[in-house]
Enzyme design. Structure first.
Site, short mmCIF file in Angstrom:
data_model
loop_
_atom_site.label_atom_id
_atom_site.label_comp_id
_atom_site.label_asym_id
_atom_site.label_seq_id
_atom_site.Cartn_x
_atom_site.Cartn_y
_atom_site.Cartn_z
CG HIS A 79 -21.03 -14.07 -20.07
ND1 HIS A 79 -20.64 -13.42 -18.92
CD2 HIS A 79 -22.33 -13.74 -20.27
CE1 HIS A 79 -21.67 -12.73 -18.45
NE2 HIS A 79 -22.69 -12.90 -19.24
NE ARG B 121 -14.75 -4.63 -12.92
CZ ARG B 121 -13.71 -5.41 -13.21
NH1 ARG B 121 -13.37 -6.40 -12.37
NH2 ARG B 121 -13.03 -5.24 -14.33
NE ARG C 118 -16.21 0.74 -10.65
CZ ARG C 118 -16.24 0.02 -11.78
NH1 ARG C 118 -15.61 0.46 -12.85
NH2 ARG C 118 -16.87 -1.12 -11.82
CD GLU D 142 -16.21 5.43 -15.92
OE1 GLU D 142 -16.20 4.28 -16.42
OE2 GLU D 142 -16.55 5.65 -14.75
CG ASN E 149 -13.52 -1.74 -20.92
OD1 ASN E 149 -12.44 -1.74 -21.51
ND2 ASN E 149 -13.87 -2.71 -20.11
CG ASP E 150 -18.18 2.93 -19.65
OD1 ASP E 150 -18.77 2.26 -20.51
OD2 ASP E 150 -18.51 2.93 -18.46
NE ARG F 3 -18.04 -2.85 -23.62
CZ ARG F 3 -17.36 -3.13 -22.54
NH1 ARG F 3 -16.13 -3.53 -22.65
NH2 ARG F 3 -17.88 -3.02 -21.34
CB CYS G 183 -8.78 0.21 -14.20
SG CYS G 183 -10.10 1.43 -14.29
#
Length: 573
Positions: free
Chosen positions: A187, A294, A330, A429, A452-453, A463, A500
Protein backbone atom coordinates in the site's frame (compact mmCIF):
# COMPACT_ATOMS: atom_id res chain seq x y z
CA UNK A 1 24.77 3.39 2.66
CA UNK A 2 21.68 1.19 3.16
CA UNK A 3 20.03 -1.00 0.54
CA UNK A 4 16.33 -1.68 0.14
CA UNK A 5 13.63 -2.08 -2.49
CA UNK A 6 13.19 0.63 -5.13
CA UNK A 7 9.47 1.29 -4.62
CA UNK A 8 8.85 4.76 -6.10
CA UNK A 9 11.11 6.49 -8.63
CA UNK A 10 12.89 9.74 -7.94
CA UNK A 11 15.66 11.35 -5.90
CA UNK A 12 15.00 12.90 -2.49
CA UNK A 13 17.58 14.90 -0.53
CA UNK A 14 16.95 16.25 2.97
CA UNK A 15 16.85 15.74 6.73
CA UNK A 16 15.49 12.61 8.36
CA UNK A 17 12.37 12.56 10.48
CA UNK A 18 12.27 9.22 12.31
CA UNK A 19 8.62 8.40 12.87
CA UNK A 20 7.93 6.01 15.74
CA UNK A 21 4.41 5.40 16.87
CA UNK A 22 3.86 5.31 20.60
CA UNK A 23 2.83 1.81 21.64
CA UNK A 24 -0.37 2.11 23.66
CA UNK A 25 -1.01 -0.80 25.99
CA UNK A 26 -4.50 -1.95 26.83
CA UNK A 27 -4.28 -2.74 30.56
CA UNK A 28 -6.84 -5.21 31.87
CA UNK A 29 -9.17 -4.33 34.73
CA UNK A 30 -12.73 -4.98 35.90
CA UNK A 31 -15.26 -2.13 35.67
CA UNK A 32 -18.12 -1.32 38.08
CA UNK A 33 -20.45 0.08 35.43
CA UNK A 34 -20.46 -1.98 32.18
CA UNK A 35 -23.23 0.20 30.69
CA UNK A 36 -21.11 3.33 31.02
CA UNK A 37 -18.08 1.42 29.72
CA UNK A 38 -20.00 0.31 26.64
CA UNK A 39 -21.03 3.92 26.04
CA UNK A 40 -17.34 4.93 26.14
CA UNK A 41 -16.69 2.29 23.50
CA UNK A 42 -19.58 3.48 21.33
CA UNK A 43 -18.39 7.09 21.53
CA UNK A 44 -14.88 6.06 20.49
CA UNK A 45 -16.32 4.06 17.58
CA UNK A 46 -18.26 7.11 16.37
CA UNK A 47 -15.13 9.27 16.50
CA UNK A 48 -13.07 6.64 14.65
CA UNK A 49 -15.74 6.29 11.95
CA UNK A 50 -15.77 10.05 11.42
CA UNK A 51 -11.96 10.10 11.12
CA UNK A 52 -11.99 7.27 8.59
CA UNK A 53 -14.79 8.86 6.56
CA UNK A 54 -12.73 12.04 6.33
CA UNK A 55 -9.62 10.10 5.27
CA UNK A 56 -11.67 8.15 2.72
CA UNK A 57 -13.02 11.31 1.10
CA UNK A 58 -9.56 12.91 1.07
CA UNK A 59 -7.89 9.91 -0.55
CA UNK A 60 -10.76 9.41 -3.01
CA UNK A 61 -10.57 13.02 -4.23
CA UNK A 62 -6.77 13.16 -4.38
CA UNK A 63 -5.80 9.63 -5.46
CA UNK A 64 -8.88 7.85 -6.77
CA UNK A 65 -11.35 5.24 -5.68
CA UNK A 66 -9.01 2.24 -5.76
CA UNK A 67 -6.58 3.89 -3.30
CA UNK A 68 -9.49 4.81 -1.00
CA UNK A 69 -10.79 1.25 -0.94
CA UNK A 70 -8.64 0.29 2.06
CA UNK A 71 -10.50 2.81 4.22
CA UNK A 72 -13.83 1.33 3.16
CA UNK A 73 -12.48 -1.93 4.56
CA UNK A 74 -11.61 -0.20 7.85
CA UNK A 75 -15.11 1.26 8.08
CA UNK A 76 -16.55 -2.20 7.35
CA UNK A 77 -14.56 -3.60 10.31
CA UNK A 78 -15.95 -0.89 12.60
CA UNK A 79 -19.46 -1.98 11.63
CA UNK A 80 -18.87 -5.74 11.68
CA UNK A 81 -21.46 -7.29 14.07
CA UNK A 82 -19.30 -10.31 14.90
CA UNK A 83 -16.28 -8.23 15.89
CA UNK A 84 -18.29 -5.61 17.78
CA UNK A 85 -20.37 -8.36 19.40
CA UNK A 86 -17.22 -9.96 20.82
CA UNK A 87 -16.12 -6.63 22.32
CA UNK A 88 -19.55 -5.94 23.82
CA UNK A 89 -19.73 -9.44 25.30
CA UNK A 90 -16.43 -8.91 27.12
CA UNK A 91 -17.64 -5.56 28.46
CA UNK A 92 -21.16 -6.67 29.45
CA UNK A 93 -20.62 -10.25 30.63
CA UNK A 94 -17.01 -10.24 31.77
CA UNK A 95 -17.10 -6.61 32.98
CA UNK A 96 -13.80 -5.83 31.25
CA UNK A 97 -12.71 -2.29 30.45
CA UNK A 98 -13.32 -1.17 26.86
CA UNK A 99 -9.63 -0.90 25.99
CA UNK A 100 -8.83 -4.50 26.92
CA UNK A 101 -12.09 -5.87 25.51
CA UNK A 102 -11.34 -4.16 22.18
CA UNK A 103 -7.72 -5.25 21.75
CA UNK A 104 -8.19 -8.80 23.03
CA UNK A 105 -11.07 -9.28 20.57
CA UNK A 106 -9.04 -7.71 17.75
CA UNK A 107 -6.02 -9.91 18.43
CA UNK A 108 -8.16 -13.06 18.59
CA UNK A 109 -9.83 -12.23 15.26
CA UNK A 110 -6.56 -11.19 13.62
CA UNK A 111 -4.95 -14.48 14.68
CA UNK A 112 -7.76 -16.42 13.00
CA UNK A 113 -7.25 -14.46 9.77
CA UNK A 114 -3.46 -14.90 9.83
CA UNK A 115 -3.83 -18.65 10.25
CA UNK A 116 -6.00 -18.92 7.13
CA UNK A 117 -2.77 -19.08 5.16
CA UNK A 118 -3.26 -16.61 2.35
CA UNK A 119 -2.14 -13.09 1.55
CA UNK A 120 -5.58 -11.49 1.40
CA UNK A 121 -6.62 -12.77 4.82
CA UNK A 122 -3.27 -11.82 6.31
CA UNK A 123 -3.78 -8.25 5.08
CA UNK A 124 -7.24 -8.23 6.66
CA UNK A 125 -5.61 -9.21 9.96
CA UNK A 126 -3.35 -6.15 9.69
CA UNK A 127 -6.40 -4.00 8.90
CA UNK A 128 -8.22 -5.25 12.01
CA UNK A 129 -5.27 -4.38 14.25
CA UNK A 130 -4.70 -1.02 12.54
CA UNK A 131 -8.30 0.15 12.92
CA UNK A 132 -8.52 -1.22 16.48
CA UNK A 133 -5.45 0.77 17.49
CA UNK A 134 -7.17 3.87 16.13
CA UNK A 135 -10.13 3.24 18.45
CA UNK A 136 -7.76 2.42 21.33
CA UNK A 137 -5.94 5.74 20.96
CA UNK A 138 -9.30 7.55 21.14
CA UNK A 139 -10.31 5.58 24.26
CA UNK A 140 -7.03 6.32 26.03
CA UNK A 141 -6.73 9.90 24.84
CA UNK A 142 -3.27 9.13 23.43
CA UNK A 143 -3.20 10.96 20.13
CA UNK A 144 -0.41 9.75 17.90
CA UNK A 145 1.44 12.40 15.93
CA UNK A 146 -0.14 12.70 12.47
CA UNK A 147 2.15 12.93 9.46
CA UNK A 148 -0.19 15.61 8.12
CA UNK A 149 1.15 17.86 10.92
CA UNK A 150 4.73 17.89 9.62
CA UNK A 151 5.80 21.51 9.22
CA UNK A 152 9.40 21.20 7.98
CA UNK A 153 10.72 19.64 4.77
CA UNK A 154 11.89 16.11 5.58
CA UNK A 155 12.32 12.47 4.61
CA UNK A 156 10.14 10.07 6.62
CA UNK A 157 11.92 7.08 8.18
CA UNK A 158 9.64 4.48 9.80
CA UNK A 159 9.38 0.80 10.62
CA UNK A 160 6.18 0.68 8.62
CA UNK A 161 3.53 3.10 7.43
CA UNK A 162 -0.11 2.10 7.73
CA UNK A 163 -2.31 3.08 4.77
CA UNK A 164 -3.84 5.86 6.89
CA UNK A 165 -0.33 7.21 7.62
CA UNK A 166 0.73 7.31 3.97
CA UNK A 167 -2.57 8.75 2.77
CA UNK A 168 -2.28 11.71 5.14
CA UNK A 169 1.28 12.67 4.25
CA UNK A 170 1.79 16.36 3.64
CA UNK A 171 3.20 15.96 0.13
CA UNK A 172 4.51 19.56 0.17
CA UNK A 173 6.70 18.77 3.18
CA UNK A 174 7.60 15.07 2.71
CA UNK A 175 10.17 14.64 -0.04
CA UNK A 176 10.99 10.94 0.50
CA UNK A 177 9.99 7.76 2.35
CA UNK A 178 12.09 4.99 3.90
CA UNK A 179 10.57 2.00 5.71
CA UNK A 180 11.88 -1.24 7.18
CA UNK A 181 9.02 -3.32 5.78
CA UNK A 182 7.02 -3.46 2.56
CA UNK A 183 7.83 -3.85 -1.12
CA UNK A 184 7.00 -2.45 -4.54
CA UNK A 185 3.41 -3.74 -4.42
CA UNK A 186 2.58 -2.69 -0.84
CA UNK A 187 0.00 0.00 0.00
CA UNK A 188 2.74 2.45 0.94
CA UNK A 189 4.55 1.97 -2.38
CA UNK A 190 1.39 2.37 -4.46
CA UNK A 191 0.38 5.57 -2.67
CA UNK A 192 3.95 6.94 -2.79
CA UNK A 193 3.99 6.44 -6.58
CA UNK A 194 0.60 8.14 -6.87
CA UNK A 195 2.00 11.13 -4.94
CA UNK A 196 5.29 10.96 -6.89
CA UNK A 197 7.29 10.72 -3.64
CA UNK A 198 10.59 8.78 -3.99
CA UNK A 199 10.53 5.72 -1.71
CA UNK A 200 12.88 2.92 -0.66
CA UNK A 201 11.19 0.18 1.37
CA UNK A 202 12.37 -2.98 3.10
CA UNK A 203 15.48 -1.27 4.52
CA UNK A 204 16.69 -3.37 7.46
CA UNK A 205 17.36 -1.45 10.71
CA UNK A 206 16.51 1.91 9.11
CA UNK A 207 15.04 3.39 12.31
CA UNK A 208 18.07 2.38 14.37
CA UNK A 209 20.71 3.29 11.75
CA UNK A 210 19.18 6.71 10.98
CA UNK A 211 18.72 9.45 13.56
CA UNK A 212 16.50 12.54 13.52
CA UNK A 213 18.27 15.29 11.60
CA UNK A 214 20.63 13.00 9.67
CA UNK A 215 21.15 14.24 6.13
CA UNK A 216 19.82 11.66 3.67
CA UNK A 217 19.73 10.86 -0.01
CA UNK A 218 16.94 8.54 -1.15
CA UNK A 219 17.52 6.94 -4.55
CA UNK A 220 14.12 5.55 -5.54
CA UNK A 221 15.53 4.20 -8.81
CA UNK A 222 18.18 1.95 -7.30
CA UNK A 223 16.71 1.34 -3.83
CA UNK A 224 19.65 3.01 -2.05
CA UNK A 225 19.78 5.33 0.99
CA UNK A 226 22.89 7.42 1.73
CA UNK A 227 23.30 8.68 5.33
CA UNK A 228 25.31 11.90 5.80
CA UNK A 229 27.01 11.47 2.39
CA UNK A 230 30.33 12.91 1.33
CA UNK A 231 30.31 16.09 -0.76
CA UNK A 232 31.11 14.27 -4.02
CA UNK A 233 28.14 11.91 -3.60
CA UNK A 234 25.85 14.80 -2.69
CA UNK A 235 26.84 16.79 -5.80
CA UNK A 236 26.28 13.74 -7.99
CA UNK A 237 22.75 13.27 -6.63
CA UNK A 238 21.91 16.99 -6.74
CA UNK A 239 22.73 16.91 -10.44
CA UNK A 240 20.66 13.75 -10.84
CA UNK A 241 17.70 15.37 -9.06
CA UNK A 242 17.92 18.48 -11.24
CA UNK A 243 17.92 16.28 -14.32
CA UNK A 244 14.85 14.52 -12.93
CA UNK A 245 13.00 17.82 -12.50
CA UNK A 246 13.94 18.87 -16.03
CA UNK A 247 12.72 15.51 -17.34
CA UNK A 248 9.33 16.06 -15.68
CA UNK A 249 9.02 19.42 -17.42
CA UNK A 250 9.97 17.84 -20.75
CA UNK A 251 7.45 15.03 -20.26
CA UNK A 252 4.56 17.47 -20.67
CA UNK A 253 5.47 17.66 -24.35
CA UNK A 254 4.54 14.02 -24.78
CA UNK A 255 1.06 14.07 -23.28
CA UNK A 256 -0.94 14.05 -26.51
CA UNK A 257 1.53 12.67 -29.04
CA UNK A 258 1.41 9.25 -30.64
CA UNK A 259 3.73 6.59 -29.23
CA UNK A 260 6.08 6.03 -32.18
CA UNK A 261 9.75 5.03 -32.28
CA UNK A 262 12.37 6.95 -34.27
CA UNK A 263 12.02 4.44 -37.11
CA UNK A 264 8.21 4.52 -37.22
CA UNK A 265 7.04 1.61 -35.04
CA UNK A 266 3.75 2.58 -33.35
CA UNK A 267 2.49 1.06 -30.08
CA UNK A 268 -0.43 1.78 -27.75
CA UNK A 269 0.17 3.27 -24.30
CA UNK A 270 -2.88 2.60 -22.13
CA UNK A 271 -3.89 3.04 -18.50
CA UNK A 272 -5.04 0.60 -15.83
CA UNK A 273 -8.19 1.66 -13.96
CA UNK A 274 -10.10 0.46 -10.91
CA UNK A 275 -13.26 2.59 -10.98
CA UNK A 276 -15.16 5.46 -12.57
CA UNK A 277 -13.43 7.85 -10.19
CA UNK A 278 -10.07 7.04 -11.86
CA UNK A 279 -11.12 8.16 -15.33
CA UNK A 280 -10.75 11.94 -14.89
CA UNK A 281 -7.24 11.50 -13.49
CA UNK A 282 -6.34 9.02 -16.23
CA UNK A 283 -7.39 11.40 -19.01
CA UNK A 284 -4.92 14.03 -17.72
CA UNK A 285 -2.08 11.78 -18.93
CA UNK A 286 -3.43 11.36 -22.47
CA UNK A 287 -3.61 7.54 -22.75
CA UNK A 288 -4.53 5.81 -26.01
CA UNK A 289 -7.19 3.91 -24.05
CA UNK A 290 -7.75 1.73 -21.00
CA UNK A 291 -5.89 -1.57 -21.19
CA UNK A 292 -7.33 -2.97 -17.97
CA UNK A 293 -10.50 -1.89 -16.22
CA UNK A 294 -10.90 -3.93 -13.03
CA UNK A 295 -14.51 -4.78 -12.13
CA UNK A 296 -13.98 -6.54 -8.80
CA UNK A 297 -14.26 -3.32 -6.78
CA UNK A 298 -17.89 -3.10 -7.90
CA UNK A 299 -18.48 -6.40 -6.14
CA UNK A 300 -16.33 -5.76 -3.08
CA UNK A 301 -17.78 -2.35 -2.21
CA UNK A 302 -20.95 -3.74 -0.63
CA UNK A 303 -22.19 -6.90 1.05
CA UNK A 304 -24.55 -7.63 -1.87
CA UNK A 305 -23.90 -8.46 -5.51
CA UNK A 306 -24.27 -5.58 -7.99
CA UNK A 307 -27.30 -5.88 -10.28
CA UNK A 308 -27.15 -5.92 -14.07
CA UNK A 309 -28.53 -2.38 -14.16
CA UNK A 310 -25.98 -1.08 -11.64
CA UNK A 311 -23.12 -2.61 -13.62
CA UNK A 312 -24.50 -1.40 -16.96
CA UNK A 313 -24.57 2.21 -15.71
CA UNK A 314 -20.97 2.03 -14.54
CA UNK A 315 -19.61 0.46 -17.74
CA UNK A 316 -21.64 2.84 -19.93
CA UNK A 317 -20.29 5.86 -18.02
CA UNK A 318 -16.69 4.68 -18.41
CA UNK A 319 -17.10 4.17 -22.16
CA UNK A 320 -18.72 7.57 -22.61
CA UNK A 321 -16.00 9.32 -20.63
CA UNK A 322 -13.33 7.65 -22.79
CA UNK A 323 -15.09 9.07 -25.86
CA UNK A 324 -14.40 6.33 -28.39
CA UNK A 325 -10.99 5.26 -27.10
CA UNK A 326 -10.71 1.48 -26.55
CA UNK A 327 -11.61 0.18 -23.08
CA UNK A 328 -10.71 -3.39 -22.11
CA UNK A 329 -12.93 -4.48 -19.22
CA UNK A 330 -11.86 -7.58 -17.31
CA UNK A 331 -14.63 -9.81 -16.04
CA UNK A 332 -14.86 -10.59 -12.34
CA UNK A 333 -11.45 -11.54 -10.91
CA UNK A 334 -12.21 -12.53 -7.32
CA UNK A 335 -10.30 -15.03 -5.19
CA UNK A 336 -6.64 -15.42 -4.28
CA UNK A 337 -5.85 -12.09 -2.61
CA UNK A 338 -9.35 -10.63 -3.13
CA UNK A 339 -12.43 -11.86 -1.31
CA UNK A 340 -16.09 -11.24 -2.06
CA UNK A 341 -18.22 -10.66 1.08
CA UNK A 342 -21.50 -11.30 -0.74
CA UNK A 343 -20.40 -14.81 -1.78
CA UNK A 344 -18.94 -15.91 1.55
CA UNK A 345 -16.25 -17.94 -0.20
CA UNK A 346 -14.70 -20.53 2.11
CA UNK A 347 -11.07 -20.03 3.04
CA UNK A 348 -8.71 -22.25 1.06
CA UNK A 349 -5.29 -23.66 1.90
CA UNK A 350 -3.92 -22.42 -1.45
CA UNK A 351 -6.30 -19.68 -2.62
CA UNK A 352 -4.04 -18.57 -5.49
CA UNK A 353 -4.33 -22.10 -6.89
CA UNK A 354 -7.98 -22.46 -6.08
CA UNK A 355 -11.49 -21.16 -6.66
CA UNK A 356 -10.89 -17.81 -8.31
CA UNK A 357 -11.40 -15.62 -11.39
CA UNK A 358 -12.82 -17.47 -14.42
CA UNK A 359 -13.13 -20.67 -12.39
CA UNK A 360 -15.58 -19.02 -10.02
CA UNK A 361 -17.50 -17.41 -12.91
CA UNK A 362 -17.86 -20.69 -14.83
CA UNK A 363 -19.18 -22.30 -11.64
CA UNK A 364 -21.51 -19.40 -10.73
CA UNK A 365 -22.96 -18.83 -14.19
CA UNK A 366 -25.76 -16.69 -12.71
CA UNK A 367 -23.19 -14.11 -11.55
CA UNK A 368 -21.22 -14.38 -14.78
CA UNK A 369 -24.25 -13.88 -17.04
CA UNK A 370 -25.37 -10.83 -15.07
CA UNK A 371 -22.00 -9.21 -15.73
CA UNK A 372 -21.80 -10.27 -19.37
CA UNK A 373 -25.29 -8.93 -20.10
CA UNK A 374 -24.34 -5.58 -18.53
CA UNK A 375 -21.12 -5.45 -20.56
CA UNK A 376 -22.89 -6.30 -23.81
CA UNK A 377 -25.52 -3.62 -23.25
CA UNK A 378 -22.80 -1.06 -22.47
CA UNK A 379 -20.88 -1.99 -25.65
CA UNK A 380 -23.42 0.02 -27.68
CA UNK A 381 -22.02 3.23 -26.10
CA UNK A 382 -18.30 3.02 -26.86
CA UNK A 383 -15.29 1.00 -27.94
CA UNK A 384 -15.54 -1.92 -25.51
CA UNK A 385 -13.46 -5.10 -25.44
CA UNK A 386 -14.11 -7.88 -22.92
CA UNK A 387 -11.31 -9.89 -21.30
CA UNK A 388 -11.48 -13.13 -19.30
CA UNK A 389 -8.93 -13.54 -16.43
CA UNK A 390 -6.85 -16.58 -15.50
CA UNK A 391 -7.63 -18.78 -18.49
CA UNK A 392 -5.60 -21.98 -18.12
CA UNK A 393 -6.92 -24.12 -20.99
CA UNK A 394 -8.97 -23.98 -24.19
CA UNK A 395 -12.07 -25.50 -22.52
CA UNK A 396 -12.41 -22.51 -20.16
CA UNK A 397 -12.19 -20.07 -23.05
CA UNK A 398 -14.74 -21.97 -25.11
CA UNK A 399 -17.18 -22.29 -22.22
CA UNK A 400 -16.88 -18.57 -21.37
CA UNK A 401 -17.50 -17.65 -25.03
CA UNK A 402 -20.49 -20.00 -25.16
CA UNK A 403 -22.04 -18.24 -22.16
CA UNK A 404 -21.37 -14.89 -23.82
CA UNK A 405 -23.20 -16.12 -26.95
CA UNK A 406 -26.15 -17.16 -24.77
CA UNK A 407 -26.28 -13.63 -23.38
CA UNK A 408 -26.18 -12.16 -26.90
CA UNK A 409 -29.12 -14.36 -27.92
CA UNK A 410 -31.10 -13.27 -24.85
CA UNK A 411 -30.50 -9.58 -25.57
CA UNK A 412 -31.48 -10.00 -29.21
CA UNK A 413 -34.76 -11.60 -28.13
CA UNK A 414 -35.34 -8.68 -25.77
CA UNK A 415 -34.64 -6.16 -28.52
CA UNK A 416 -31.62 -4.65 -26.72
CA UNK A 417 -28.66 -3.24 -28.67
CA UNK A 418 -25.05 -4.31 -28.32
CA UNK A 419 -21.86 -4.40 -30.40
CA UNK A 420 -22.21 -7.44 -32.68
CA UNK A 421 -18.43 -7.35 -33.37
CA UNK A 422 -17.35 -7.15 -29.72
CA UNK A 423 -13.76 -8.35 -29.33
CA UNK A 424 -13.14 -11.01 -26.67
CA UNK A 425 -9.66 -11.51 -25.25
CA UNK A 426 -7.96 -13.34 -22.41
CA UNK A 427 -5.30 -12.65 -19.82
CA UNK A 428 -2.13 -14.71 -20.09
CA UNK A 429 -1.16 -14.96 -16.43
CA UNK A 430 -0.44 -18.63 -15.80
CA UNK A 431 2.35 -20.65 -17.47
CA UNK A 432 -0.09 -23.16 -19.01
CA UNK A 433 -1.77 -20.35 -20.97
CA UNK A 434 1.58 -19.09 -22.27
CA UNK A 435 2.65 -22.61 -23.26
CA UNK A 436 -0.54 -23.20 -25.28
CA UNK A 437 -0.83 -19.61 -26.51
CA UNK A 438 -0.66 -20.92 -30.09
CA UNK A 439 -3.90 -22.85 -29.42
CA UNK A 440 -5.59 -20.02 -27.51
CA UNK A 441 -4.67 -17.46 -30.17
CA UNK A 442 -6.91 -19.28 -32.66
CA UNK A 443 -9.99 -18.58 -30.52
CA UNK A 444 -9.23 -15.33 -28.66
CA UNK A 445 -9.31 -11.93 -30.36
CA UNK A 446 -6.41 -10.58 -28.30
CA UNK A 447 -4.09 -11.33 -25.37
CA UNK A 448 -3.12 -9.21 -22.38
CA UNK A 449 -0.16 -10.49 -20.37
CA UNK A 450 -0.66 -10.14 -16.61
CA UNK A 451 2.93 -10.18 -15.45
CA UNK A 452 2.21 -9.97 -11.71
CA UNK A 453 0.56 -13.40 -11.63
CA UNK A 454 2.61 -14.85 -14.49
CA UNK A 455 5.79 -14.21 -12.49
CA UNK A 456 4.25 -15.50 -9.26
CA UNK A 457 3.15 -18.78 -10.84
CA UNK A 458 6.20 -19.27 -13.06
CA UNK A 459 8.73 -18.64 -10.27
CA UNK A 460 6.63 -20.16 -7.44
CA UNK A 461 7.18 -17.07 -5.29
CA UNK A 462 4.93 -15.11 -2.95
CA UNK A 463 5.95 -11.53 -3.74
CA UNK A 464 4.71 -10.32 -0.32
CA UNK A 465 6.96 -12.79 1.55
CA UNK A 466 10.13 -10.83 2.27
CA UNK A 467 12.18 -14.02 2.71
CA UNK A 468 11.63 -15.00 -0.93
CA UNK A 469 10.67 -11.68 -2.57
CA UNK A 470 14.17 -11.44 -4.12
CA UNK A 471 13.05 -14.23 -6.49
CA UNK A 472 10.24 -12.03 -7.84
CA UNK A 473 12.40 -10.65 -10.61
CA UNK A 474 11.26 -8.84 -13.78
CA UNK A 475 14.52 -9.90 -15.49
CA UNK A 476 14.14 -13.64 -14.91
CA UNK A 477 14.86 -15.48 -18.20
CA UNK A 478 11.98 -17.94 -17.72
CA UNK A 479 9.42 -15.13 -17.48
CA UNK A 480 10.89 -13.23 -20.44
CA UNK A 481 10.88 -16.37 -22.59
CA UNK A 482 7.21 -17.05 -21.79
CA UNK A 483 6.37 -13.47 -22.74
CA UNK A 484 8.23 -13.79 -26.07
CA UNK A 485 6.54 -17.13 -26.79
CA UNK A 486 3.11 -15.59 -26.15
CA UNK A 487 3.77 -12.60 -28.41
CA UNK A 488 5.10 -14.76 -31.25
CA UNK A 489 2.21 -17.22 -31.10
CA UNK A 490 -0.36 -14.41 -31.12
CA UNK A 491 1.31 -12.62 -34.02
CA UNK A 492 1.32 -15.82 -36.10
CA UNK A 493 -2.49 -15.61 -35.89
CA UNK A 494 -2.36 -11.81 -36.43
CA UNK A 495 -3.66 -11.17 -32.92
CA UNK A 496 -2.90 -8.10 -30.78
CA UNK A 497 -0.84 -8.56 -27.58
CA UNK A 498 -0.86 -6.14 -24.65
CA UNK A 499 0.59 -6.21 -21.16
CA UNK A 500 -1.18 -4.89 -18.06
CA UNK A 501 1.04 -5.99 -15.16
CA UNK A 502 3.60 -3.91 -13.25
CA UNK A 503 6.26 -4.77 -15.82
CA UNK A 504 4.43 -2.78 -18.52
CA UNK A 505 5.40 0.51 -16.87
CA UNK A 506 8.92 -0.52 -15.81
CA UNK A 507 11.23 1.69 -17.88
CA UNK A 508 14.39 -0.48 -17.97
CA UNK A 509 12.46 -3.31 -19.66
CA UNK A 510 10.42 -1.21 -22.13
CA UNK A 511 13.07 -1.52 -24.90
CA UNK A 512 13.19 -5.32 -24.44
CA UNK A 513 9.39 -5.69 -24.52
CA UNK A 514 9.18 -3.38 -27.52
CA UNK A 515 11.83 -5.45 -29.27
CA UNK A 516 9.87 -8.63 -28.52
CA UNK A 517 7.00 -7.13 -30.49
CA UNK A 518 4.58 -6.13 -27.72
CA UNK A 519 1.75 -4.09 -29.26
CA UNK A 520 0.36 -2.39 -26.16
CA UNK A 521 1.64 -1.29 -22.74
CA UNK A 522 -1.01 -0.66 -20.04
CA UNK A 523 0.11 0.84 -16.75
CA UNK A 524 -0.39 3.15 -13.80
CA UNK A 525 -1.48 6.45 -15.42
CA UNK A 526 1.41 8.40 -13.86
CA UNK A 527 3.90 6.26 -15.85
CA UNK A 528 2.33 6.92 -19.28
CA UNK A 529 4.25 10.04 -20.26
CA UNK A 530 7.62 8.62 -19.14
CA UNK A 531 7.10 5.48 -21.23
CA UNK A 532 5.89 7.49 -24.24
CA UNK A 533 8.94 9.72 -24.10
CA UNK A 534 11.28 6.74 -23.87
CA UNK A 535 9.68 5.04 -26.87
CA UNK A 536 10.09 8.24 -28.88
CA UNK A 537 13.86 8.02 -28.24
CA UNK A 538 14.21 4.39 -29.34
CA UNK A 539 14.65 2.61 -32.66
CA UNK A 540 12.54 -0.50 -33.07
CA UNK A 541 15.27 -2.30 -35.04
CA UNK A 542 17.77 -1.69 -32.21
CA UNK A 543 15.24 -2.97 -29.67
CA UNK A 544 14.70 -6.17 -31.66
CA UNK A 545 18.43 -6.87 -31.56
CA UNK A 546 18.47 -6.05 -27.82
CA UNK A 547 15.59 -8.48 -27.17
CA UNK A 548 17.21 -11.25 -29.23
CA UNK A 549 20.41 -10.91 -27.21
CA UNK A 550 18.55 -10.85 -23.85
CA UNK A 551 16.67 -14.05 -24.71
CA UNK A 552 19.98 -15.89 -25.15
CA UNK A 553 21.17 -15.00 -21.63
CA UNK A 554 21.15 -17.40 -18.69
CA UNK A 555 20.48 -15.27 -15.60
CA UNK A 556 18.74 -12.09 -14.51
CA UNK A 557 22.06 -10.60 -13.37
CA UNK A 558 23.53 -11.11 -16.83
CA UNK A 559 20.46 -9.48 -18.38
CA UNK A 560 20.53 -6.50 -15.99
CA UNK A 561 24.23 -5.87 -16.58
CA UNK A 562 23.80 -6.10 -20.34
CA UNK A 563 20.80 -3.75 -20.48
CA UNK A 564 22.44 -1.18 -18.19
CA UNK A 565 25.47 -1.08 -20.50
CA UNK A 566 23.37 -0.14 -23.53
CA UNK A 567 23.04 3.48 -24.66
CA UNK A 568 19.37 3.88 -23.73
CA UNK A 569 18.08 7.27 -22.44
CA UNK A 570 16.43 5.86 -19.31
CA UNK A 571 19.80 4.68 -17.99
CA UNK A 572 21.32 8.12 -18.23
CA UNK A 573 19.28 9.53 -15.32
Amino acid sequence: MLKGIAASDGIAIGEAFVYKKAEIKAEKHIVDDPIREEQRFDDALDTARKQLEDIYEQVKSEMGDDKAEIFETHLFILNDPEFLGSVRHKIQKEKLNAEYALMSSAEELAEIFKNMGNEYMSQRADDILDVSKRVLSILTGNKNFSLSEISNQCIIVAHDLAPSDTAQLNRKKVSGIITETGGRTSHSAIIARSMEIPAVLGVDSATSSIKNGDFLIVDGYEGIVHINPEEAILKKYEAKREKDLENKRLLLRYRDVESITLDGKKVEINANAGGIEDIEQILKFGPDGIGLYRTEFLYMAEDKLPTEEEQFRVYKTVLEKMDGKPVIIRTLDIGGDKNLPALNIEAEVNPFLGYRAIRLCLDRIDIFKTQLRALLRASAYGNLKVMFPMITNIHELRKAKDILEECKAELKNEGLKFDENLEVGIMIEVPSAALISDILAKEADFFSIGTNDLMQYTLAVDRMNQKVSYLYDFFDPAVLRLIKMTIDNAHKMRKHVGMCGEMAGYLPLIPVLLGMGLDEFSMNPSSIISVRRLIADLKYEDCKLLADNVLQMTSSDEIKNYISSIEIPVFKK
